[in-house]
Motif scaffolding. Structure first.
Motif, mmCIF file in Angstrom:
data_model
loop_
_atom_site.group_PDB
_atom_site.id
_atom_site.type_symbol
_atom_site.label_atom_id
_atom_site.label_comp_id
_atom_site.label_asym_id
_atom_site.label_seq_id
_atom_site.Cartn_x
_atom_site.Cartn_y
_atom_site.Cartn_z
ATOM 1 N N ILE A 180 0.850 -1.187 0.000
ATOM 2 C CA ILE A 180 0.000 0.000 0.000
ATOM 3 C C ILE A 180 0.893 1.247 0.000
ATOM 4 O O ILE A 180 2.054 1.182 0.436
ATOM 5 C CB ILE A 180 -0.955 -0.032 1.236
ATOM 6 C CG1 ILE A 180 -2.112 0.955 1.091
ATOM 7 C CG2 ILE A 180 -0.214 0.202 2.535
ATOM 8 C CD1 ILE A 180 -3.236 0.735 2.118
ATOM 9 N N GLY A 181 0.374 2.354 -0.482
ATOM 10 C CA GLY A 181 1.137 3.609 -0.499
ATOM 11 C C GLY A 181 2.421 3.437 -1.296
ATOM 12 O O GLY A 181 2.420 2.929 -2.420
ATOM 13 N N GLY A 182 3.527 3.822 -0.671
ATOM 14 C CA GLY A 182 4.813 3.740 -1.356
ATOM 15 C C GLY A 182 5.218 2.324 -1.696
ATOM 16 O O GLY A 182 6.092 2.110 -2.540
ATOM 17 N N SER A 183 4.592 1.356 -1.065
ATOM 18 C CA SER A 183 4.917 -0.033 -1.372
ATOM 19 C C SER A 183 4.050 -0.590 -2.493
ATOM 20 O O SER A 183 4.097 -1.793 -2.759
ATOM 21 C CB SER A 183 4.780 -0.891 -0.106
ATOM 22 O OG SER A 183 5.868 -0.599 0.760
ATOM 23 N N SER A 200 6.372 -4.466 2.051
ATOM 24 C CA SER A 200 6.109 -3.533 3.140
ATOM 25 C C SER A 200 7.439 -3.151 3.765
ATOM 26 O O SER A 200 8.162 -4.006 4.265
ATOM 27 C CB SER A 200 5.195 -4.165 4.197
ATOM 28 O OG SER A 200 5.072 -3.295 5.299
ATOM 29 N N ARG A 201 7.721 -1.871 3.717
ATOM 30 C CA ARG A 201 8.992 -1.392 4.277
ATOM 31 C C ARG A 201 9.064 -1.745 5.772
ATOM 32 O O ARG A 201 10.017 -2.323 6.243
ATOM 33 C CB ARG A 201 9.069 0.117 4.079
ATOM 34 C CG ARG A 201 10.338 0.750 4.539
ATOM 35 C CD ARG A 201 10.303 2.236 4.247
ATOM 36 N NE ARG A 201 11.640 2.777 4.265
ATOM 37 C CZ ARG A 201 12.288 3.098 5.376
ATOM 38 N NH1 ARG A 201 11.711 2.944 6.545
ATOM 39 N NH2 ARG A 201 13.512 3.569 5.311
ATOM 40 N N SER A 202 7.985 -1.399 6.501
ATOM 41 C CA SER A 202 7.973 -1.641 7.950
ATOM 42 C C SER A 202 7.717 -3.108 8.271
ATOM 43 O O SER A 202 8.127 -3.597 9.314
ATOM 44 C CB SER A 202 6.873 -0.792 8.593
ATOM 45 O OG SER A 202 5.616 -1.169 8.041
ATOM 46 N N THR A 254 2.448 -3.000 8.359
ATOM 47 C CA THR A 254 1.244 -2.269 7.927
ATOM 48 C C THR A 254 0.027 -3.197 7.924
ATOM 49 O O THR A 254 0.025 -4.244 7.249
ATOM 50 C CB THR A 254 1.481 -1.658 6.533
ATOM 51 O OG1 THR A 254 2.610 -0.791 6.633
ATOM 52 C CG2 THR A 254 0.284 -0.867 6.044
ATOM 53 N N GLY A 283 9.226 5.011 1.725
ATOM 54 C CA GLY A 283 8.419 4.263 0.757
ATOM 55 C C GLY A 283 8.092 5.024 -0.514
ATOM 56 O O GLY A 283 8.245 4.512 -1.626
ATOM 57 N N ARG A 284 7.675 6.268 -0.375
ATOM 58 C CA ARG A 284 7.230 7.000 -1.570
ATOM 59 C C ARG A 284 8.392 7.406 -2.476
ATOM 60 O O ARG A 284 8.176 7.912 -3.566
ATOM 61 C CB ARG A 284 6.384 8.209 -1.178
ATOM 62 C CG ARG A 284 7.088 9.190 -0.273
ATOM 63 C CD ARG A 284 6.148 10.277 0.226
ATOM 64 N NE ARG A 284 6.776 11.111 1.243
ATOM 65 C CZ ARG A 284 6.882 10.796 2.533
ATOM 66 N NH1 ARG A 284 6.404 9.653 2.961
ATOM 67 N NH2 ARG A 284 7.464 11.615 3.382
ATOM 68 N N GLN A 334 0.787 10.950 -3.919
ATOM 69 C CA GLN A 334 1.344 10.526 -2.620
ATOM 70 C C GLN A 334 2.660 11.249 -2.344
ATOM 71 O O GLN A 334 2.901 11.740 -1.236
ATOM 72 C CB GLN A 334 1.588 9.011 -2.575
ATOM 73 C CG GLN A 334 2.004 8.580 -1.161
ATOM 74 C CD GLN A 334 2.768 7.270 -1.074
ATOM 75 O OE1 GLN A 334 3.113 6.664 -2.086
ATOM 76 N NE2 GLN A 334 3.042 6.833 0.131
ATOM 77 N N GLU A 347 2.360 13.566 0.962
ATOM 78 C CA GLU A 347 3.006 13.092 2.200
ATOM 79 C C GLU A 347 4.325 13.801 2.459
ATOM 80 O O GLU A 347 4.741 13.942 3.598
ATOM 81 C CB GLU A 347 3.261 11.576 2.131
ATOM 82 C CG GLU A 347 2.058 10.749 2.514
ATOM 83 C CD GLU A 347 2.401 9.310 2.892
ATOM 84 O OE1 GLU A 347 3.496 8.818 2.536
ATOM 85 O OE2 GLU A 347 1.561 8.662 3.523
ATOM 86 N N GLN A 399 6.132 11.293 7.711
ATOM 87 C CA GLN A 399 4.688 11.477 7.519
ATOM 88 C C GLN A 399 3.969 11.236 8.840
ATOM 89 O O GLN A 399 3.127 10.355 8.952
ATOM 90 C CB GLN A 399 4.146 10.585 6.394
ATOM 91 C CG GLN A 399 4.345 9.082 6.536
ATOM 92 C CD GLN A 399 5.767 8.631 6.347
ATOM 93 O OE1 GLN A 399 6.536 9.260 5.621
ATOM 94 N NE2 GLN A 399 6.143 7.573 7.020
ATOM 95 N N VAL A 457 0.120 10.710 9.325
ATOM 96 C CA VAL A 457 -0.550 9.476 8.917
ATOM 97 C C VAL A 457 -0.672 8.519 10.099
ATOM 98 O O VAL A 457 -1.569 7.680 10.151
ATOM 99 C CB VAL A 457 0.249 8.817 7.759
ATOM 100 C CG1 VAL A 457 -0.360 7.509 7.326
ATOM 101 C CG2 VAL A 457 0.364 9.773 6.581
ATOM 102 N N LYS A 482 -3.582 5.443 11.996
ATOM 103 C CA LYS A 482 -3.087 4.060 12.083
ATOM 104 C C LYS A 482 -3.239 3.550 13.515
ATOM 105 O O LYS A 482 -3.674 2.429 13.750
ATOM 106 C CB LYS A 482 -1.600 4.016 11.707
ATOM 107 C CG LYS A 482 -1.319 3.900 10.225
ATOM 108 C CD LYS A 482 0.180 3.700 10.047
ATOM 109 C CE LYS A 482 0.542 3.134 8.709
ATOM 110 N NZ LYS A 482 1.963 2.931 8.522
HETATM 111 O O1 LIG Z 1 5.786 -0.063 3.264
HETATM 112 P P1 LIG Z 1 4.942 0.033 4.483
HETATM 113 O O2 LIG Z 1 5.746 0.090 5.733
HETATM 114 O O3 LIG Z 1 3.940 -1.090 4.519
HETATM 115 O O4 LIG Z 1 4.145 1.367 4.417
HETATM 116 C C1 LIG Z 1 3.189 1.653 3.435
HETATM 117 C C2 LIG Z 1 2.706 3.078 3.531
HETATM 118 O O5 LIG Z 1 2.034 3.236 4.752
HETATM 119 C C3 LIG Z 1 2.100 4.390 5.521
HETATM 120 O O6 LIG Z 1 0.916 4.669 6.157
HETATM 121 C C4 LIG Z 1 2.783 5.614 4.986
HETATM 122 O O7 LIG Z 1 2.004 6.763 5.112
HETATM 123 C C5 LIG Z 1 3.251 5.477 3.576
HETATM 124 O O8 LIG Z 1 4.247 6.428 3.358
HETATM 125 C C6 LIG Z 1 3.784 4.097 3.329
HETATM 126 O O9 LIG Z 1 4.299 4.040 2.009
#
Ligand SMILES: O=P(O)(O)OC[C@H]1O[C@H](O)[C@H](O)[C@@H](O)[C@@H]1O
Length: 435
Positions: free
Chosen positions: A81-84, A132-134, A137, A192-193, A271, A275, A400, A403, A407
Motif C-alpha cells: 500500500i502507499g509507497g509499497s 512492506s517497508r515496515s 502495515t 516508501g514513496r 502521494q 506526504e 509522515q 498518517v 493508524k
Molecule cells: O511499506 P509500508 O511500511 O507497509 O508502508 C506503506 C505506507 O504506509 C504508511 O501509512 C505511509 O504513510 C506510507 O508512506 C507508506 O508508504
C-alpha cells in the motif's frame, strides 16, 4: 524530461512568478542544492533515495524473481500500500502490454473487491509479491494472510510463488526467513514513496519482463542534470516553480498526463507531493487528472473557477501510429487527415493555450515516449523536484507523522493495544440527518 515553465510566468498568468522573482529564487535553489548534494553524499535518510539509480542491484532482483516465475506466469499480485504499491503500479501500468503477465495491486482492504480479484486469477500461475517497508502495515499484512489462505484452499503452494520485499526486521522478514522465501531489502534511508527505483518498485516490473537497467539509466541521466540552478535543471525548475506558485496562491496542483498509461503515475505523484510536503500547515494539494478525458469534466473549473490552481501537463512526444479512417460525412472529414496521436497532441496544445489565454498558470513536462528510460527519468525528476520543494518550504520531506494518528486509532479499535487515538473516535460530534 524537459520542463517548460513559461505559462507560470506572471506575464502570462495570475498567480504567476516574475522573471526577477525566479532569479531571486534561484539563489535559494543553489543553497538547497548544496544541502541535497551533501545529504546524498552522506547517504542521509531520504536524500539517499536520490542515489538509487547507482545503487539498486538489478541482478539481485532478477535472481530473486527467477525463483518464483516461469514461462507460464500469468500474473503478479502485489500486496502493498502507499509507497509499497504506487511506484511499482506506475511502472507496470505504464509499460505493460497485452502479452505481459497482468500486474494487480491489492492496496485496499475492500473485501468485495479483494474476493472478486482473487476469484478471477489462476493462482497456479500467479506470483505473489508482498511489499512492506515496515513489515507491520495492517492492510498489507491482513491482505497477505487472506491471499495466503486462498492459495492454501486452492491447493496451491504459496511458498513456491511468493517473493517478499521488506526492511531488515519485522514480522514480514521473519516470515520470509521461516519459509525460505526469496526476499529483497528495502534500502536503508529510502522512504516508501521514494522507493520506486529500488526492489520495492522493480520486482513487479521484473516479473513482467521490463528492462530494469534502462529504468535506472533513465533515472541516472536525470540525476546528472541536478545542478545549483533551476534554469539548468528540469527537476529543480519544476520544484521551484510549484513552490513559488503555491506561495502566490496556487494551492492546488492538478497533475494531468496526456497518456492513458500514465494515469497511475498521477496517483504516485499525489502521494509523493502530499506526504512529503503536507506539514506545518504548508504544502500544495495534488489532484489527479487525465488528458484528454478530464478536459470534458474538470477543465471548466481549472479555466474559470477560483485562481488557486496550477495545472501540470505531462506530454509524450512519440505515440503509436493509429490513423483515423476516412469518412464521407462532410463534418467529420477533417478527422480523416489526422491520426489519434495528432488529435491527442492538438487537444493538449489547445488545452494548454486555453488555460494560458485565461491567465491560468500551467507547466509542461515533456518526455520522448513511454518506455523504461523515459519513465525512470520522469520518476527520478519528480522525486528530485519534491526534495527541492521540501527544502524551499523548510519542511521535513521524508516523514509522515500525520498518517500515524489514524493508524494508531485503527489498531486500538481492533484491539491491537491501548491507544488514546482510538478513544477519540468514540467522541465524534454528531449532527445526523436520517432518511
Ligand atoms: O511499506 P509500508 O511500511 O507497509 O508502508 C506503506 C505506507 O504506509 C504508511 O501509512 C505511509 O504513510 C506510507 O508512506 C507508506 O508508504
Amino acid at each position: 524530461m524537459n520542463v517548460d515553465i513559461g505559462n507560470a510566468l506572471s506575464a502570462v498568468a495570475a498567480p504567476g512568478i516574475s522573471r526577477a522573482a525566479l532569479e531571486r529564487l534561484d539563489e535559494q535553489v543553489a543553497t538547497a542544492h548544496e544541502r541535497i548534494e551533501a545529504g546524498m553524499e552522506a547517504g542521509e535518510h531520504g536524500y539517499a533515495a536520490l542515489n538509487l539509480p547507482n545503487r539498486t542491484d538489478t541482478d539481485e532482483i532478477r535472481v530473486a524473481v527467477d525463483r518464483v516465475t516461469g514461462p507460464d506466469t500469468s500474473a503478479v499480485l502485489t500486496v502493498g500500500i502507499g509507497g509499497s504499491a504506487l511506484g511499482a503500479a506506475t511502472i507496470t501500468d505504464a509499460l505493460n502490454d497485452a502479452d505481459d503477465p497482468e500486474a494487480i495491486y491489492l492496496d485496499n482492504v475492500d473485501p468485495d473487491w479483494l474476493s472478486a480479484t482473487l476469484d478471477r486469477l489462476d493462482l497456479e500461475t500467479t506470483v505473489l509479491n508482498v511489499v512492506s517497508r515496515s513489515g507491520t502495515t495492517a492492510e498489507t499484512l491482513a491482505n497477505f494472510l487472506v491471499v495466503r489462505e486462498t492459495f492454501e484452499e486452492a491447493g496451491v503452494d504459496w511458498t513456491e510463488r511468493t517473493i517478499v520485499t521488506t526492511g531488515d526486521g519485522g514480522p514480514l522478514r521473519e516470515l520470509a526467513e521461516r519459509h525460505n522465501l526469496p526476499s529483497l531489502a528495502v534500502p536503508d534511508g529510502v522512504p516508501g514513496r521514494f522507493s520506486a527505483l529500488s526492489a520495492v518498485g522493480l520486482v513487479a516490473a521484473a516479473v513482467c519482463g521490463h528492462d530494469l537497467d534502462a529504468l535506472l539509466r533513465g533515472a541516472a541521466a536525470e540525476a546528472e542534470t541536478l545542478t545549483g540552478s533551476l534554469f539548468e535543471c528540469p527537476a529543480y525548475a519544476y520544484g521551484a516553480t510549484t513552490y513559488a506558485l503555491d506561495a502566490r496562491g496556487a494551492r492546488t496542483n492538478a497533475m494531468m498526463p496526456y497518456a492513458e498509461s500514465l494515469e497511475t503515475y498521477a496517483e504516485w505523484f499525489a502521494q509523493l507531493w502530499a506526504e512529503s510536503l503536507g506539514k506545518d500547515d504548508l504544502g500544495q494539494t495534488p489532484v489527479r487528472a487525465l488528458g484528454v478525458t478530464d478536459q470534458h469534466s474538470q477543465l471548466q473549473l481549472y479555466r474559470a473557477g477560483p485562481r488557486d490552481k496550477l495545472v501540470t501537463f505531462v506530454t509524450v512526444q512519440e505515440t503509436a501510429a493509429r490513423p483515423i479512417p476516412d469518412t464521407d460525412v462532410d463534418d467529420l472529414s477533417y478527422l480523416g487527415d489526422a491520426s489519434l496521436g495528432d488529435l491527442l497532441d492538438a487537444e493538449f496544445e489547445a488545452t494548454e493555450a486555453s488555460l494560458a489565454a485565461a491567465g491560468r498558470p500551467n507547466v509542461r513536462i515533456e518526455i520522448d515516449r513511454v518506455d523504461e528510460f523515459e519513465l525512470g527519468g520522469l520518476l527520478y525528476g519528480m522525486e528530485a523536484a519534491c526534495v527541492l520543494a521540501g527544502e524551499l518550504y523548510g519542511v521535513n520531506t521524508f516523514e509522515q507523522p500525520a498518517v500515524e494518528w489514524a493508524k494508531k486509532a485503527t489498531r486500538g479499535l481492533l484491539g491491537g493495544g491501548e491507544f488514546a487515538e482510538a478513544e477519540a473516535v468514540a467522541e465524534k460530534t454528531e449532527l445526523r440527518v436520517e432518511r
